[in-house]
Design an enzyme around this catalytic site. Structure first.
Site, PDB file in Angstrom:
ATOM      1  N   LYS A   1       1.450  -1.503   0.307  1.00 35.58           N
ATOM      2  CA  LYS A   1       0.007   0.092   0.071  1.00 35.58           C
ATOM      3  C   LYS A   1       0.754   1.367  -0.193  1.00 35.58           C
ATOM      4  O   LYS A   1       1.565   0.905   0.540  1.00 35.58           O
ATOM      5  CB  LYS A   1      -0.813   0.145   1.019  1.00 35.58           C
TER       6      LYS A   1
ATOM      7  N   SER B   1      -9.321   1.651   3.289  1.00 37.29           N
ATOM      8  CA  SER B   1      -8.548   3.099   2.663  1.00 37.29           C
ATOM      9  C   SER B   1      -7.224   1.797   1.943  1.00 37.29           C
ATOM     10  O   SER B   1      -6.039   2.376   0.836  1.00 37.29           O
ATOM     11  CB  SER B   1      -7.341   3.821   3.028  1.00 37.29           C
TER      12      SER B   1
ATOM     13  N   SER C   1      -9.859  -1.102   7.094  1.00 37.08           N
ATOM     14  CA  SER C   1      -9.162  -0.168   5.998  1.00 37.08           C
ATOM     15  C   SER C   1      -8.323  -1.692   5.441  1.00 37.08           C
ATOM     16  O   SER C   1      -7.971  -1.511   4.225  1.00 37.08           O
ATOM     17  CB  SER C   1      -7.362   0.580   6.121  1.00 37.08           C
TER      18      SER C   1
END
Length: 482
Positions: free
Chosen positions: A77, A152, A176
């Site tokens: 990420k 996210s 997330s």
């Protein structure tokens, strides 16, 4: 090679070890999948095919000891520092930021032999359950391009689900890794904070976010997630919240002795969400687990405190960074700020009281979980939503954006481990996951019981993934061809 990129990571590693596929060959298969699907998904935001090939050749020709992730193509990420890769946290304000040093977990990934494919998309400053930003646009769900892959860690989830990556790293302060796993039909773990060190995450997991936030593994099967957890966990002596906790190994018989509480809702949920929890509970019961209806009483207090820290406190931390730059901010981040600014900034007294209440509520939750150390519940009130949606009619009742995700927020406030396993499907064919949560530092129990549930359900490749493949991990579902 057909369908290779949607196999479990543990199977890919076994193939590499037996010489059935070389590191460069496996890397090339993932390169092809990325080049074919990433233009549709916008999952990876920093990807260089030749850089991947160079890494693969270097690994193949290396003569040193081969770690547990040797040759496994993985993604990270874009909020977790990977030296030489863009880590922009989805914001124009950070355009072009490239860390010079690896986060602790990335360094461990490389030492274990993992091959980095690139970094994945996330919403601006990670403050949304939808991955969309002004740098790279929206990440689409591989089950339906008109729907979100979540946030996210949405880019990471989409990459893993569609076979662009064999597994990777997300982060979670309010769901997330778990919401995107639920939306895309994969598995994920939000570990106890610090068990996988958070040093090198941006923004830093400091203050209340040291309790709320954690870097977590995402993959297609619980066995894969467990492999990543084992390879990447362990104390970081420079991380003040990283504990010296040894790995625990409990047998299936040990796990069957742990009472499991389950509840189907805490407000409106779709009928299929309710059924998925029931199906998971029934599957465990059929395997000899002790499963009983149970809903902790402290959940709403935990959610309200999470709101104070993450929403109101998060806005207070970010407001100074974005002041005078409103025109550069993404709609998803502006949505977050608008929600946060409906209430005044936290006063010093309110913040101190919330901090004290945090430990009080955690004690209350832990006392309730003495009776049921494992909780089984929904991940979200609904499956993946359409891009831009912020309110829904669920079972005849209005459900607002952040309220739909309450099921993950509780366990961030508790600082507890929680995993997600795909179990059901919506009428539209969208995945529905179930959440398995435990007490702090009992991550292995959570993973063990998640694996037991997965034995009856588990990952199925989305239709977007081409070729012939078998559902995994059990192979009990029929062969499919697009």
């Amino acid at each position: 090679m057909n369908g290779l990129t949607v196999l479990p990571a543990v199977e890919l590693l076994s193939m590499l070890k037996r010489g059935q596929v070389s590191v460069p060959e496996l890397a090339q298969e993932h390169i092809r999948q990325i080049e074919r699907l990433n233009p549709k998904l916008r999952a990876l935001v920093d990807f260089d095919a030749e850089r991947v090939r160079e890494q693969a050749r270097a690994l193949e020709n290396s003569s040193g000891p081969r770690g547990p992730l040797f040759g496994l193509p993985m993604t990270i990420k874009a909020s977790i520092a990977a030296a030489g890769y863009r880590c922009e946290i989805g914001s124009l304000l950070n355009r072009g930021h490239i860390p010079r040093e690896n986060a602790t977990v990335v360094e461990r990934l490389k030492q274990a032999g993992g091959l980095i494919l690139g970094t994945t998309n996330c919403p601006e400053f990670l403050m949304a359950y939808e991955t969309d930003n002004r740098l790279y646009g929206r990440t689409a769900n591989p089950w339906d391009l008109e729907r979100t892959a979540g946030g996210s860690s949405g880019g990471e989830a989409a990459a893993v689900a569609a076979g662009l990556s064999a597994g990777g790293l997300g982060s979670d302060s309010g769901g997330s890794v778990r919401e995107p796993a639920h939306f895309t039909g994969i598995c994920a773990l939000k570990p106890t904070p610090g068990r996988i060190p958070g040093r090198g995450h941006l923004p830093a997991c400091d203050g209340p976010f040291a309790i709320l936030g954690a870097i977590g593994p995402m993959a297609r099967t619980v066995r894969d997630v467990t492999l990543l957890f084992i390879a990447l966990s362990g104390q970081d002596p420079l991380d003040p919240v990283s504990p010296p906790v040894s790995l625990r190994n409990e047998s299936l018989d040990d796990l069957r002795r742990i009472p499991i509480g389950f509840f189907e809702d805490d407000g409106p949920v779709t009928p299929q969400t309710r059924q998925a929890v029931r199906d998971a509970a029934r599957a465990l019961d059929g395997m000899g687990f002790r499963v009983h209806p149970f809903r902790p009483q402290a959940l709403e207090e935990a959610r309200q405190l999470w709101w104070k820290f993450f929403v109101r406190g998060g806005a207070m931390l970010l407001d100074p960074l974005v002041r005078e730059r409103q025109s550069e901010l993404s709609p998803t981040f502006l949505d977050f700020l608008a929600i946060a600014h409906r209430e005044p900034p936290l006063s010093s007294h309110e913040l101190l009281s919330a901090w004290m209440d945090c430990d009080r509520v955690r004690r209350k939750m832990l006392a309730e979980m003495e009776k049921f150390p494992i909780l089984l519940c929904p991940v979200c009130a609904l499956p993946a939503f359409r891009h831009g949606e912020r309110v829904w009619d669920v079972d005849g009742q209005r459900v607002d954006y952040l309220d739909a995700m309450r099921y993950t927020q509780w366990f961030n406030l508790l600082g507890a481990p929680a995993a997600v396993v795909p179990v059901g499907q919506s009428p539209e064919g969208l995945p529905i996951g179930v959440q398995i949560a435990g007490r702090p530092f009992e991550d292995e129990r959570v993973l063990g019981i998640a694996a037991a549930i997965e034995a009856s359900f588990g990952y199925t490749p989305p239709p977007l993934s081409a070729g012939m493949y078998s559902a995994v991990p059990g192979g009990t579902k029929p062969w499919c061809r697009r």
